[in-house]
Design a protein around this motif. Structure first.
Motif, PDB file in Angstrom:
ATOM      1  N   PHE A   8       0.846  -1.180   0.000  1.00 57.86           N
ATOM      2  CA  PHE A   8       0.000   0.000   0.000  1.00 57.86           C
ATOM      3  C   PHE A   8       0.884   1.233   0.000  1.00 57.86           C
ATOM      4  O   PHE A   8       1.882   1.285   0.738  1.00 57.86           O
ATOM      5  N   ALA A   9       0.547   2.212  -0.843  1.00 55.88           N
ATOM      6  CA  ALA A   9       1.235   3.500  -0.858  1.00 55.88           C
ATOM      7  C   ALA A   9       0.277   4.566  -0.373  1.00 55.88           C
ATOM      8  O   ALA A   9      -0.805   4.756  -0.959  1.00 55.88           O
ATOM      9  N   ASP A  10       0.640   5.268   0.696  1.00 53.59           N
ATOM     10  CA  ASP A  10      -0.211   6.302   1.261  1.00 53.59           C
ATOM     11  C   ASP A  10      -0.107   7.588   0.439  1.00 53.59           C
ATOM     12  O   ASP A  10       0.766   7.729  -0.433  1.00 53.59           O
ATOM     13  N   ARG A  11      -0.979   8.545   0.735  1.00 55.71           N
ATOM     14  CA  ARG A  11      -1.012   9.797  -0.026  1.00 55.71           C
ATOM     15  C   ARG A  11       0.304  10.560   0.069  1.00 55.71           C
ATOM     16  O   ARG A  11       0.672  11.297  -0.856  1.00 55.71           O
ATOM     17  N   GLY A  47     -10.979   8.534   2.312  1.00 55.28           N
ATOM     18  CA  GLY A  47     -11.285   9.746   3.044  1.00 55.28           C
ATOM     19  C   GLY A  47     -10.717   9.777   4.442  1.00 55.28           C
ATOM     20  O   GLY A  47     -11.384  10.244   5.377  1.00 55.28           O
ATOM     21  N   GLY A  48      -9.508   9.292   4.610  1.00 61.22           N
ATOM     22  CA  GLY A  48      -8.868   9.299   5.919  1.00 61.22           C
ATOM     23  C   GLY A  48      -9.089   8.037   6.724  1.00 61.22           C
ATOM     24  O   GLY A  48      -8.488   7.868   7.802  1.00 61.22           O
ATOM     25  N   LEU A  49      -9.945   7.135   6.254  1.00 62.20           N
ATOM     26  CA  LEU A  49     -10.169   5.854   6.916  1.00 62.20           C
ATOM     27  C   LEU A  49      -9.380   4.779   6.181  1.00 62.20           C
ATOM     28  O   LEU A  49      -9.436   4.696   4.949  1.00 62.20           O
ATOM     29  N   TYR A  50      -8.661   3.970   6.917  1.00 63.62           N
ATOM     30  CA  TYR A  50      -7.883   2.878   6.331  1.00 63.62           C
ATOM     31  C   TYR A  50      -8.653   1.573   6.522  1.00 63.62           C
ATOM     32  O   TYR A  50      -9.142   1.282   7.625  1.00 63.62           O
ATOM     33  N   VAL A  51      -8.780   0.818   5.433  1.00 62.26           N
ATOM     34  CA  VAL A  51      -9.528  -0.436   5.440  1.00 62.26           C
ATOM     35  C   VAL A  51      -8.563  -1.553   5.077  1.00 62.26           C
ATOM     36  O   VAL A  51      -7.931  -1.530   4.015  1.00 62.26           O
ATOM     37  N   LEU A  52      -8.451  -2.521   5.966  1.00 58.52           N
ATOM     38  CA  LEU A  52      -7.551  -3.663   5.802  1.00 58.52           C
ATOM     39  C   LEU A  52      -8.392  -4.908   5.609  1.00 58.52           C
ATOM     40  O   LEU A  52      -9.282  -5.195   6.414  1.00 58.52           O
ATOM     41  N   LEU A  53      -8.144  -5.629   4.521  1.00 58.21           N
ATOM     42  CA  LEU A  53      -8.895  -6.849   4.234  1.00 58.21           C
ATOM     43  C   LEU A  53      -7.961  -8.046   4.269  1.00 58.21           C
ATOM     44  O   LEU A  53      -6.768  -7.938   3.958  1.00 58.21           O
ATOM     45  N   GLY A  54      -8.517  -9.209   4.636  1.00 60.60           N
ATOM     46  CA  GLY A  54      -7.735 -10.430   4.647  1.00 60.60           C
ATOM     47  C   GLY A  54      -8.630 -11.655   4.674  1.00 60.60           C
ATOM     48  O   GLY A  54      -9.850 -11.559   4.858  1.00 60.60           O
ATOM     49  N   GLY A  94     -18.754   5.170   5.334  1.00 62.18           N
ATOM     50  CA  GLY A  94     -18.303   5.393   6.710  1.00 62.18           C
ATOM     51  C   GLY A  94     -17.287   4.341   7.091  1.00 62.18           C
ATOM     52  O   GLY A  94     -16.292   4.144   6.390  1.00 62.18           O
ATOM     53  N   THR A  95     -17.556   3.643   8.187  1.00 60.57           N
ATOM     54  CA  THR A  95     -16.650   2.563   8.615  1.00 60.57           C
ATOM     55  C   THR A  95     -17.139   1.198   8.156  1.00 60.57           C
ATOM     56  O   THR A  95     -16.602   0.174   8.576  1.00 60.57           O
ATOM     57  N   GLN A  96     -18.144   1.171   7.268  1.00 60.92           N
ATOM     58  CA  GLN A  96     -18.696  -0.085   6.782  1.00 60.92           C
ATOM     59  C   GLN A  96     -18.201  -0.370   5.362  1.00 60.92           C
ATOM     60  O   GLN A  96     -18.207   0.523   4.506  1.00 60.92           O
ATOM     61  N   ALA A  97     -17.783  -1.589   5.110  1.00 58.44           N
ATOM     62  CA  ALA A  97     -17.394  -2.035   3.770  1.00 58.44           C
ATOM     63  C   ALA A  97     -18.256  -3.244   3.408  1.00 58.44           C
ATOM     64  O   ALA A  97     -18.468  -4.129   4.247  1.00 58.44           O
ATOM     65  N   ARG A  98     -18.705  -3.274   2.170  1.00 61.73           N
ATOM     66  CA  ARG A  98     -19.606  -4.348   1.763  1.00 61.73           C
ATOM     67  C   ARG A  98     -19.360  -4.712   0.313  1.00 61.73           C
ATOM     68  O   ARG A  98     -19.368  -3.851  -0.577  1.00 61.73           O
ATOM     69  N   LEU A  99     -19.163  -5.992   0.063  1.00 62.52           N
ATOM     70  CA  LEU A  99     -18.969  -6.490  -1.292  1.00 62.52           C
ATOM     71  C   LEU A  99     -20.328  -6.714  -1.930  1.00 62.52           C
ATOM     72  O   LEU A  99     -21.233  -7.303  -1.315  1.00 62.52           O
ATOM     73  N   GLU A 100     -20.492  -6.231  -3.161  1.00 65.57           N
ATOM     74  CA  GLU A 100     -21.779  -6.299  -3.847  1.00 65.57           C
ATOM     75  C   GLU A 100     -21.699  -7.260  -5.029  1.00 65.57           C
ATOM     76  O   GLU A 100     -20.862  -7.084  -5.920  1.00 65.57           O
ATOM     77  N   TRP A 101     -22.582  -8.252  -5.060  1.00 70.07           N
ATOM     78  CA  TRP A 101     -22.587  -9.220  -6.158  1.00 70.07           C
ATOM     79  C   TRP A 101     -23.213  -8.615  -7.411  1.00 70.07           C
ATOM     80  O   TRP A 101     -24.240  -7.938  -7.344  1.00 70.07           O
TER      81      TRP A 101
END
Length: 318
Positions: free
Chosen positions: A149-152, A209-216, A297-304
């Motif tokens: 990941f490369a930050d701003r 927007g300033g929130l970092y989201v980490l997936l695994g 916001g702080t919610q992430a959701r994958l959409e089929w």
């Protein structure tokens, strides 16, 4: 949910294979993707030799759905111990440093996964050829699946699975050719995993927007699972509890995350989830599962979606 075996050029069909400009199956397994100028560049595991190293395939695309092959960015080389035909080389990920050098990071391993190292290679062009620079255990830790990941502000980060301790987020050196420090480590208790080990594999990170989201992905071998995500105000954390990114029980639409690619257009920013539907008996034909990821916001959701396209100029999915 497999719609067809091959997706028409220019269209994304989750569970269907991409075909490149040569009419060949695009080897976009364990893929890393970056946008440089008007093109998206992708580096994937060439699974022509199954689980052993067959090269890092490189492709370019104007729209994430029409792929041109550039051959191998990093080829099998029996004279280089880490790149021999008996080795495991996975998860190719590329960043560009401040000097304009393309830096590829990889999971480097033995066939029995005992080495657990991260490798580096460099090139002057995104397609390579890349010069291999060697491998190490970062700060002495095990390193299997990786993400970058490369930050701003240009700071580079390496996410690395260490099942003895958890998922580490490392700050890279300024030239991206080494690890400077661990900024955070996140994990689930060993009792949550069939292997009795810590953590999350196949990590990727985005900033919204300033929130970092980490997936695994949970540690379930070749079998798919309900992939998770956590959020934080910085790569150093503190990280939230891990939550399902897709409907519980869907096993992330039968896929494992590889990378999430932000596409910012004139009207919207779309986050493209790129996952793998691994077929252990035929890794070459393992299908990609690429879908829009909604972050609210702080919610992430994958959409089929059964089939879709992305207007990269506007950022709008249709």
């Amino acid at each position: 949910m497999l719609t067809s075996r091959f997706a028409p050029r220019g269209e994304i069909i989750p569970g269907a294979l991409f075909v490149d400009d040569r009419g060949e199956v695009a080897q976009l397994h364990g893929v890393g993707v970056q946008r440089f100028g008007d093109l998206f560049w992708a580096w994937g595991e060439d699974k022509s030799r199954g689980g052993l190293f067959g090269g890092v395939a490189c492709y370019s695309s104007p729209d994430l759905a029409t792929w041109t092959s550039h051959g191998h960015a990093l080829a099998v080389d029996p004279t280089v111990p880490d790149l021999g035909p008996d080795r495991v080389v996975e998860r190719p990920k590329v960043l560009r440093n401040a000097a304009g050098t393309y830096v590829m990071m990889l999971h480097i391993d033995s066939a029995d996964y005992a080495d657990a190292r991260v490798g580096w290679a460099t090139a002057t062009r995104p397609e390579g050829p890349y010069e291999y620079r060697g491998s190490e255990r970062p700060l002495g830790n095990l390193s299997r699946d990786i993400g970058v990941f490369a930050d701003r502000d240009g700071t580079g980060y390496l996410m690395s699975e260490d099942r003895d301790h958890g998922l580490h987020v490392y700050r890279l050196t300024e030239d991206l050719l080494g690890v400077a420090e661990i900024v955070s480590t996140t994990h689930a208790p060993p009792s949550d995993h069939p292997l009795g080990t810590y953590g999350f594999e196949s990590p990727t990170m985005i900033e919204c927007g300033g929130l970092y989201v980490l997936l695994g992905s949970d540690l379930t071998g070749w079998s798919t699972n309900d992939n998770k995500y956590a959020t934080a105000p910085s790569p150093a954390g503190p990280w939230s509890d891990w939550r399902d990114v897709a409907p519980p029980g869907s096993k992330t639409f039968d896929s494992q995350v590889s990378v999430v690619v932000p596409v910012t257009g004139s009207e919207a920013t779309t986050y493209v989830y790129m996952g793998d539907r691994w077929n252990r008996d035929d890794l070459f034909h393992s299908a990609p599962v690429w879908l829009p990821l909604r972050v609210d916001g702080t919610q992430a959701r994958l959409e089929w979606r059964e089939a879709w396209t992305l207007d990269v100029a506007t950022g709008v999915v249709s």
